[in-house]
Enzyme design. Structure first.
Site, PDB file in Angstrom:
ATOM      1  N   GLU A 137     -75.827 -14.742 -11.407  1.00 32.55           N
ATOM      2  CA  GLU A 137     -75.537 -14.957 -10.504  1.00 32.55           C
ATOM      3  C   GLU A 137     -76.325 -13.770  -9.744  1.00 32.55           C
ATOM      4  OE1 GLU A 137     -72.836 -15.336 -12.692  1.00 32.55           O
ATOM      5  OE2 GLU A 137     -72.695 -17.524 -12.729  1.00 32.55           O
ATOM      6  N   HIS A 151     -61.324 -20.967  -9.260  1.00 36.67           N
ATOM      7  CA  HIS A 151     -62.017 -22.319  -9.490  1.00 36.67           C
ATOM      8  C   HIS A 151     -61.308 -22.331  -7.807  1.00 36.67           C
ATOM      9  CE1 HIS A 151     -63.694 -21.945 -13.982  1.00 36.67           C
ATOM     10  NE2 HIS A 151     -63.971 -22.802 -13.815  1.00 36.67           N
TER      11      HIS A 151
HETATM   12  C1  LIG Z   1     -69.873 -16.262 -13.300  1.00 39.22           C
HETATM   13  C2  LIG Z   1     -69.573 -17.492 -13.999  1.00 39.22           C
HETATM   14  N1  LIG Z   1     -70.781 -18.292 -14.102  1.00 39.22           N
HETATM   15  C3  LIG Z   1     -70.361 -19.617 -13.912  1.00 39.22           C
HETATM   16  C4  LIG Z   1     -69.508 -19.652 -14.309  1.00 39.22           C
HETATM   17  C5  LIG Z   1     -69.498 -21.166 -15.187  1.00 39.22           C
HETATM   18  N2  LIG Z   1     -69.033 -21.359 -16.558  1.00 39.22           N
HETATM   19  C6  LIG Z   1     -68.179 -21.226 -17.091  1.00 39.22           C
HETATM   20  S1  LIG Z   1     -68.782 -20.975 -18.964  1.00 39.22           S
HETATM   21  C7  LIG Z   1     -69.811 -21.238 -18.467  1.00 39.22           C
HETATM   22  C8  LIG Z   1     -70.478 -21.652 -19.983  1.00 39.22           C
HETATM   23  C9  LIG Z   1     -70.886 -20.457 -20.752  1.00 39.22           C
HETATM   24  O1  LIG Z   1     -71.160 -20.646 -22.215  1.00 39.22           O
HETATM   25  P1  LIG Z   1     -71.455 -19.062 -22.985  1.00 39.22           P
HETATM   26  O2  LIG Z   1     -70.830 -18.089 -22.553  1.00 39.22           O
HETATM   27  O3  LIG Z   1     -72.593 -19.445 -23.731  1.00 39.22           O
HETATM   28  O4  LIG Z   1     -70.110 -19.948 -23.137  1.00 39.22           O
HETATM   29  P2  LIG Z   1     -69.459 -21.291 -24.434  1.00 39.22           P
HETATM   30  O5  LIG Z   1     -69.067 -21.863 -22.826  1.00 39.22           O
HETATM   31  O6  LIG Z   1     -70.777 -21.425 -24.716  1.00 39.22           O
HETATM   32  O7  LIG Z   1     -68.208 -20.674 -25.288  1.00 39.22           O
HETATM   33  C10 LIG Z   1     -70.440 -21.357 -17.327  1.00 39.22           C
HETATM   34  C11 LIG Z   1     -71.441 -21.773 -16.573  1.00 39.22           C
HETATM   35  C12 LIG Z   1     -68.329 -19.035 -14.908  1.00 39.22           C
HETATM   36  N3  LIG Z   1     -66.849 -19.506 -15.075  1.00 39.22           N
HETATM   37  N4  LIG Z   1     -68.451 -18.115 -14.535  1.00 39.22           N
END
Ligand SMILES: Cc1ncc(C[n+]2csc(CCOP(=O)(O)OP(=O)(O)O)c2C)c(N)n1
Ligand SMILES: Cc1ncc(C[n+]2csc(CCOP(=O)(O)OP(=O)(O)O)c2C)c(N)n1
Ligand SMILES: [Mg+2]
Ligand SMILES: [Mg+2]
Lengths: 336, 383, 383, 336
Positions: free
Chosen positions: A72, A141
Site C-alpha cells: 500500500e 475489514h
Molecule cells: C495490507 C493488506 N493489503 C491487502 C490485503 C488483502 N489481501 C488479503 S490476502 C491477499 C493476497 C495475499 O497473497 P499471498 O501473500 O500470496 O498469500 P495467499 O493468499 O496466496 O496465501 C490480499 C491482497 C490484506 N489483507 N492486507
C-alpha cells in the site's frame, strides 16, 4: 456491458447500486480524461474484491487500469509520483484496515507536498476504499478511519451515502486538484438508488439535508445515513420530526449547512460507526457548542462505535449504532 | 528563476558507450525435489531424505486429514456456518513437511492459510473455526500452542516473528538453560512486496536472529500472478539481505521437510536466518468469496493438480510396500470421522457475551470502557 | 486446551544431518574504480572513462564550488544564519559525476545531502538555503529545475521517483515525441532499511520503470555504521529484486560518471531500473547538530580524507598537463567569489507573511482556513 | 555519571532537566528489571539525538540498549515480538514526524493484539518520542500527533510536562502491562525542575490541577502546560484567577478531575499545539458540553495550531498557541 452504456441516449435517470454507480462514475472519468488512471490491488481482471472496477481494465486497457504489487505504501507513493507528472491516479485500497501501511505516504507526503512546495505541486490523487462494518468480515475489514484523515491538513475527506452521490462524487473527486480520501460505505454497496445522469445535485464539499424536520438534527454520513433515515421514520410514528443531515464531506466540513439545520432544531446528535474517543463526532459537537452556544437546548450527543477495536463479526450488530441506539439518544436529548 | 544565484550547468551529455556493462547475475539454484510428481524418488546434490517410510506414511495421514479439514471448511462456508474460508487445497505437503521438522520449542508465525499446521500443532479446531464463524478472533494461548495469532494485515506478523526470535536469542544469551526454540515465519508470494516483510529480512539479518522465513509461493495473490510481485524467482529476494535461501518443490513433502530441517538447524546453531521458497499452487479460490475464473484458466489449475502432493506420496509409499489398500481404507475412515468431528466442532464455538469485549482492550478497563459496558448491560436489561 | 479437538502431533524431531547444504552465494563484483586515490588512472573491465581532460577540469571546478558551498553552509549555521546544515564534505564526486551524466530531461529525486547537485541543476541557492534558515520549505518549480523537493521522512521520496518514472514511461507510450527523460532516485545507506525504499525497488522492477537508484553509502546513518543496516554490501540488495547493480568508488568522479551513464542509458533504452552504490564517506558531522566524536574515531575520518575526491582529480589533471597553478588560483578566486555570493544570498531569503500559509494547503482555501486567516489578520491589525 | 547516582543516598529531591529526568527514570527501570530493553535509532553510543538515552548503553550493555536499523515499522514490529516473549521494550522514535512509517504496527498490531488474542497477549511496550514544535526544526520534526493515537483503542497516551512527571511517568509507563504512547514535549527537554525521588505524586493516568483558580479552567498537556501557567500568571495581574489542569493522560482521560475543575469554574479553554480540526481538543469540548451542559457559562473554546501543516520554523511562533492567544480566548470566554 455497463448499465449506463446500455441506457437510452436521452435517459436522464437510471437505477443502480452504489457499487455500480461508482463504477459508472469511474468509467465516465476514464473516458473524459486520458490522464485518469485506476491503480490498485486486484482491480484489473478481477475488478476489485467488491467488483467496483469491474470491466474497466477490459474497456480501457492495462495502461489505464493497473494492478499493483501488494504494497500500500508503494501504491500511494508511486501514485504521488505519477500525479507529479500530470496524471490523475485513482487508487483503490482493498479495505479500510489496509490504509495503515500507506499512512505515511498519505499523511506526510500526499497531504503535504503542496504545502512543502509552497503551493507549486498539485496532486490530484483520489484514494478510495470501502470502509465501515456490517458485512460480517474478519478483523481489519470493518474499520471507520475517517478521523485520522480529517485531522490531517492537506487532505479532503468525502463519503457518499447513496448511488447518486457515488456516481457524482467520484467524478468530482477525480476532478479535484487536491488529494481526496474517498470513503465508500461497503455495507451500502448493494443498495440501489436512482441516479440523475444530467447533473450533480451538490458540490463535492456540500452537506445535504436529506430529510427535513423540526425537532432535532441527526448528523451523519456514509453508512449511517440510511440508519438515521430509518430512525427518523420510526421516530415519526412516535410523533417526532427529525431532520437528517448527510455531511458528505468531513474535510472541508460544510458547517454552514449543519449550523442552519441546528439553529432551527436546537438539538443535535452525531451518529457514526467510528469509535467515540477523539472520534469524528467530537469535532461536530465541539463546533456546535461553540458556534451555537445559546441555541442549543440540549447537549450534542454522540452515537457511535464503542471504544474497543472492532469486534468479531458475530458481535458487530451490537457494536454498531443502530436504530434503537439512535432513538434512545433522541429520547435522551429531548428530555433536556 | 534562472536569473537568481546558482551554479546551473546544462544537463545534456548523452552516453558515449551505451549499455556495455552486464553486471554479474547470480547463478540460479535449481528447485530442490526429492519425490517426483509421479511418485518416484529423485536425488538432490544437497538434500537427502531423512525419513523412514513409516514416518512418511504418518505424514500422508496428516496431509489427508488436513485436506479433509479444508474440504469441511469450504463445505461449512457453503452451508453458511462459516462466513469465510481460505482453502489450503494443494498446499498440504508444506504444512506437514514443516511440522515434521519443527522442534518442540519452535514457534510459528503463520500467514492466513496455515490451518493444517495449526491443527498439527495442537490448536483446537474450534478455536480456528471461531475466527471464520466470526465468533472469535484468537482464543488461544500462543505461548502454549506455539502457533501465533492470525494477523489480517498482510505481512505485519513477519516482524513479530523476527522480534520473537530476537527474544529467543536473548533468552539463551542470558541463560544457557533456556529452551532451544527458533521462530518460523510464514508469508505468501504476495506478501513479499510489503515493506514490513522486507524490513523483517533486514532486522533478522542485522541481529542474526534465529528465524526461518518460509515463503509459500502458491503463484497467486488473490487475482495477481506472482510475476506482478517479482520478476525474479522469489528465493532470490533473500540474496540482497544476506540471507541464505533455497527453492523447494512445495508439493514434495520430503523436500520441504529436508529444507526445513536445514534452515531450522541453522537457526538453532546460531547461524542466523534462512529463507525457503516453497513452490506450490493455490488450487482453490483465494477465499470462498473469490471467483478465480475471472483471472485464471481451468487448464492452469488442472496442470497443477497432476503435481498433487498426496497422490505422489501415496504412490511412493505403495511402491515401497509401505502402504496398501487396507491402510488407505483405514485412513479414509479416519478422515471421515475427523470430518464429522469438524462439523460438530463448529457448533461448539460459542459467541462471547457482547460485554466481554470491554474487558479485552486493556489489562484493566478504562473509566470509559466501564461506563460503556454498564450502559450496554442496562440496555440489555431494559429489553 | 489439549482436551479440545485437534490433530495435535508432537513437534520433537531433531535434524538428522545438520547444516550440510551451503546455498550458492552470488559472486561479489569488485568496486569500480577508474581514478585511484593517488590520482593515477586504473582500468576496469567493464567501465572506461569517456571524458576529456577538459571535461574533467570542469568537473573539478564544480566539485570545488560545491565544497565551497558546503563550507559556507556550515559557517552560516555557526553564525546562526542557518538553523541547520547537513554537510556534504567528501561526497562531491558523486554529485558532480552524476550531474555530468544526466540528460536534459532527467529528473532527480534527492535525499537530504544533495545540495551540490541542486546547485548544478540550477536551483537558486536562496531556495535551498531557505529550507535551512527555516523560512521556506521548497519554493521552486520541480518541473523546471528537475530537482524535486526535499522530503524529511527518510525514504519516502523514492516511491515518488518510481511513480514519476512510470509516468515518463507512460508518456512515451502515449506519444513517441514525449521527452526521453528518466528518473534518478537518491538515497543513503541508512535509508536502505526503510520499507518504502524496498517497495520502491519492487515497483520499479515490476513495471520496468525508467529509474536509476543511487545509493550513497557514506558509511554512516547519523551514528549507525552501515553494518547496522546490512551484513552484505549494499549493491547486492538489488539482486533480490531483479535489478542489475554495481558498486563504484564514490570518491572517483570518473567512475561515478561512467556507471551513471550506463544506468541512465539502460533506463532510457527501456531496459528497466538499475542500482548504483556509490561507496564514499561522510567526512563531516551528520548535521551541524551532531557530534560524531561520540560514535567514531578521528583515525577513521582521517583515513578517508586520504581518498579525497578533489585532490585525486587535481593530481590526475596536473599529470595530464590539463591543470596548473594558474588555473587553480583562478578557481580559488572563483570559489572565493562564490562563497561571498552564498553569504549574501542568505540575506535574500525572505520570510513569507504568516497568512500565506493558509493559501498553500489546498488549491482553494477551505472555509476554516479563510476564517483562520481572517482571524490572524485581525490579530495583526490589533497589534 | 548520572546526576541521580551521585546524589546523596538519603536525598529525596534533586533538580534535573526533563531530558535528564527521563534518562534517570529509564536508568532506574533498566536497573530494576532485566527484561526492560531500550531500542531505537541512534540511542546507543550517541545517546539519541536529544541525548535522552545518554550513557545508558555504556552502563547496561548493547544487549539492553539496542541501536536498530533505520526502519520504524521494523522497530515497532520487532519490539512487539520481543514483548510477546516477556520483554519490556522501550522504543524511541527519533521525531514525531517519523511515527508514520510505523503507524500500522502501532495502531493495528501493538494496539490490537490483546483484543485479537481475546485478552491473552500482553504487550508492555512503550513507544516514546519527542513531539511538538518550538525548537526551530525543519519539516516533519514538530508534529503534534496525539489525536491519532488517542483515537485508537488499545493504546494509552501520556505526556509529561515537567521533570518530575518525566522521571516518574516513564517508569510507570514501563511498568504498565499495556502499550503506552509516551509523548515528550521536546521544547521542554532543557527546562529544569525539582524531582521528588521518593514517590510519584500521581498515578500515570491521573490529571493534575497544577494551578488552582476560580474563574476559568485552562486544560492543557505537555508543552502547553508551561504556556498556560504563564498565561495564568499574566491573567492574575488583570485580576483573573485561572485554574490550570495538566491532563497528563489523554487516553485514558481522567475526565473526573477535569470535570471537577470545570464544575467549579464553569468555563474552560483547551490549549494544544495540534491542529484544531478533529483534534484532541474536540474530545474535551464534546465531553464537557455533554457532561456539564447546565454548568457551562460559556462554550468550551479551543486554542490550537492552525489547520495547516506545521509551517517553516521561522513562522512557528505565530502558529503555535502562545500567551496572547490564550489570553484573547480567556477574554472571549469571560465575555459570554
Ligand atoms: C495490507 C493488506 N493489503 C491487502 C490485503 C488483502 N489481501 C488479503 S490476502 C491477499 C493476497 C495475499 O497473497 P499471498 O501473500 O500470496 O498469500 P495467499 O493468499 O496466496 O496465501 C490480499 C491482497 C490484506 N489483507 N492486507
Ligand atoms: C523515517 C525517518 N526516520 C528517521 C529519521 C532521522 N534521520 C534523518 S537522517 C538519518 C540518517 C540517514 O542516513 P542515510 O540514509 O545513510 O543518509 P545520510 O544522512 O548518511 O546522508 C536519520 C535516522 C528521518 N528523517 N526519517
Ligand atoms: Mg499467494
Ligand atoms: Mg549514510
Amino acid at each position: 456491458m455497463s448499465q449506463l452504456n446500455s441506457a437510452a441516449p436521452n435517459q436522464t435517470t437510471t437505477t443502480l447500486t452504489l457499487a455500480k454507480a461508482l463504477n459508472a462514475g469511474m468509467r465516465a472519468a476514464l473516458a473524459a480524461d486520458p490522464k485518469v488512471l485506476l491503480y490498485g490491488e486486484d482491480i484489473g481482471s478481477l475488478g476489485g474484491v467488491f467488483r467496483v472496477t469491474e470491466h474497466l481494465q477490459k474497456e480501457f486497457g492495462e495502461e489505464r487500469v493497473l494492478d499493483s504489487p501488494l504494497a500500500e505504501s508503494g501504491l500511494i507513493g508511486t501514485a504521488i509520483g505519477m500525479a507529479q507528472r500530470g496524471y490523475r491516479p485513482v487508487v483503490e485500497l482493498q479495505f479500510d484496515g489496509f490504509v495503515f501501511p500507506g499512512f505515511d505516504q498519505i499523511t506526510q507526503q500526499l497531504a503535504k507536498l503542496r504545502f512543502r512546495s509552497q503551493g507549486r505541486v498539485e496532486l490530484p490523487v483520489v484514494v478510495r476504499f470501502p470502509y465501515g462494518g456490517g458485512i460480517g468480515s474478519i478483523e481489519n475489514h470493518s474499520e471507520s478511519v475517517e478521523a485520522y484523515f480529517a485531522h490531517t491538513p492537506g487532505l479532503t475527506v468525502v463519503t457518499p451515502s447513496n448511488p447518486n452521490d457515488g456516481y457524482w462524487m467520484i467524478q468530482q473527486a477525480i476532478a479535484t486538484p487536491d488529494p481526496v480520501i474517498f470513503l465508500e460505505p461497503k455495507r451500502r454497496y448493494h443498495e440501489k438508488g436512482v441516479v440523475q445522469l444530467d447533473a450533480p445535485a451538490h458540490g463535492l464539499h456540500e452537506a445535504a439535508v436529506v430529510r427535513p424536520g423540526t425537532d432535532l438534527t441527526l448528523i451523519c454520513w456514509g453508512p449511517m445515513v440510511r440508519t438515521c433515515l430509518d430512525a427518523a421514520a420510526a421516530a415519526e410514528k412516535e410523533g417526532r420530526d427529525l431532520e437528517v443531515v448527510d455531511v458528505r464531506s468531513l474535510q472541508p466540513l460544510d458547517f454552514a449547512t449543519i449550523a442552519r439545520s441546528v439553529e432551527h432544531t436546537s438539538r443535535a446528535i452525531v451518529v457514526h460507526e467510528a469509535q467515540r474517543n477523539y472520534g469524528p463526532g467530537a469535532e461536530l459537537a465541539a463546533r456546535l457548542q461553540e458556534e451555537l452556544f445559546y441555541v442549543m437546548e440540549s447537549p450534542v450527543l454522540r452515537v457511535s462505535g464503542y471504544d474497543t477495536p472492532y469486534p468479531p463479526s458475530k458481535l458487530e450488530s451490537d457494536w454498531l449504532p443502530n436504530l434503537d441506539r439512535v432513538l434512545a439518544a433522541v429520547d435522551q436529548s429531548m428530555a433536556y | 528563476m534562472n536569473t537568481a544565484m546558482s551554479i546551473g550547468r546544462p544537463t545534456d551529455r548523452p552516453s558515449a558507450q551505451p549499455g556495455r556493462f552486464q553486471p554479474q547475475q547470480p547463478v540460479e539454484t535449481p528447485l530442490v525435489q526429492l519425490l517426483r510428481p509421479d511418485g518416484t524418488l529423485t536425488s538432490d546434490p544437497d538434500f537427502a531424505p531423512t525419513l523412514s517410510a513409516g514416518q512418511v506414511a504418518e505424514m500422508l495421514r496428516d496431509m489427508t486429514l488436513i485436506r479433509r479439514f479444508d474440504t469441511e471448511g469450504t463445505a461449512l462456508q457453503r452451508k453458511g456456518q462459516l462466513s469465510l474460508w481460505a482453502p489450503l487445497l494443494g498446499q498440504e505437503a508444506i504444512q506437514v513437511g514443516v511440522h515434521a521438522a519443527l522442534g518442540q520449542h519452535d514457534h510459528v508465525f503463520p500467514s492466513h492459510r496455515e490451518h493444517g499446521l495449526a491443527m498439527l500443532m495442537g490448536l483446537p479446531v474450534e478455536r480456528l473455526l471461531g475466527i471464520f464463524t466470526g465468533q472469535e478472533t484468537g482464543d488461544w494461548d500462543a505461548d502454549e500452542v506455539r502457533f501465533h495469532h492470525l494477523n489480517m494485515v498482510i505481512g505485519g506478523h513477519t516482524l513479530h516473528g523476527v522480534g520473537y526470535a530476537m527474544a529467543q536469542q536473548r533468552d539463551r544469551q542470558a541463560d544457557a538453560a533456556a529452551d532451544d526454540g527458533v521462530s518460523l515465519i510464514i508469508h505468501g508470494d504476495g506478501a513479499i512486496s510489503e515493506g514490513d516483510v522486507n524490513e523483517a529480512y533486514i532486522f533478522a539479518a542485522a541481529y542474526q536472529a534465529p528465524a526461518v522465513f518460509l515463503c509459500v509461493n502458491n503463484q497467486w495473490a488473490i487475482s495477481e500472478p506472482v510475476e506482478r510481485q517479482s520478476i525474479v524467482p522469489l528465493y532470490q529476494r533473500a540474496w540482497g539481505f544476506g540471507i541464505p535461501s533455497v527453492r523447494v518443490d512445495g508439493n514434495d513433502v520430503l523436500a520441504v521437510h529436508a529444507a526445513m530441517q536445514w534452515a531450522l538447524d541453522r537457526a538453532r546453531n546460531g547461524e542466523g536466518p534462512s529463507f525457503i521458497e516453497a513452490f506450490t499452487y493455490r488450487v482453490g479460490a483465494h477465499t470462498t468469496s473469490d471467483d478465480p475464473t475471472k483471472y485464471r484458466s481451468k487448464e492452469e489449475t488442472a496442470d497443477w493438480q497432476i503435481k498433487d502432493p498426496l497422490s505422489r506420496t501415496e504412490t511412493w509409499l505403495r511402491s515401497e510396500g509401505a502402504w496398501d489398500d487396507a491402510q488407505q481404507a483405514h485412513l479414509d475412515q479416519e478422515a471421515e470421522a475427523f470430518g464429522a468431528q469438524v462439523r460438530s466442532a463448529v457448533n461448539n464455538v460459542t459467541t462471547p457475551r457482547f460485554e466481554e469485549i470491554f474487558d479485552r482492550v486493556y489489562a484493566e478497563p478504562t473509566p470509559d470502557l466501564i461506563a460503556q459496558r454498564a450502559q450496554v448491560l442496562r440496555e440489555v436489561a431494559a429489553l
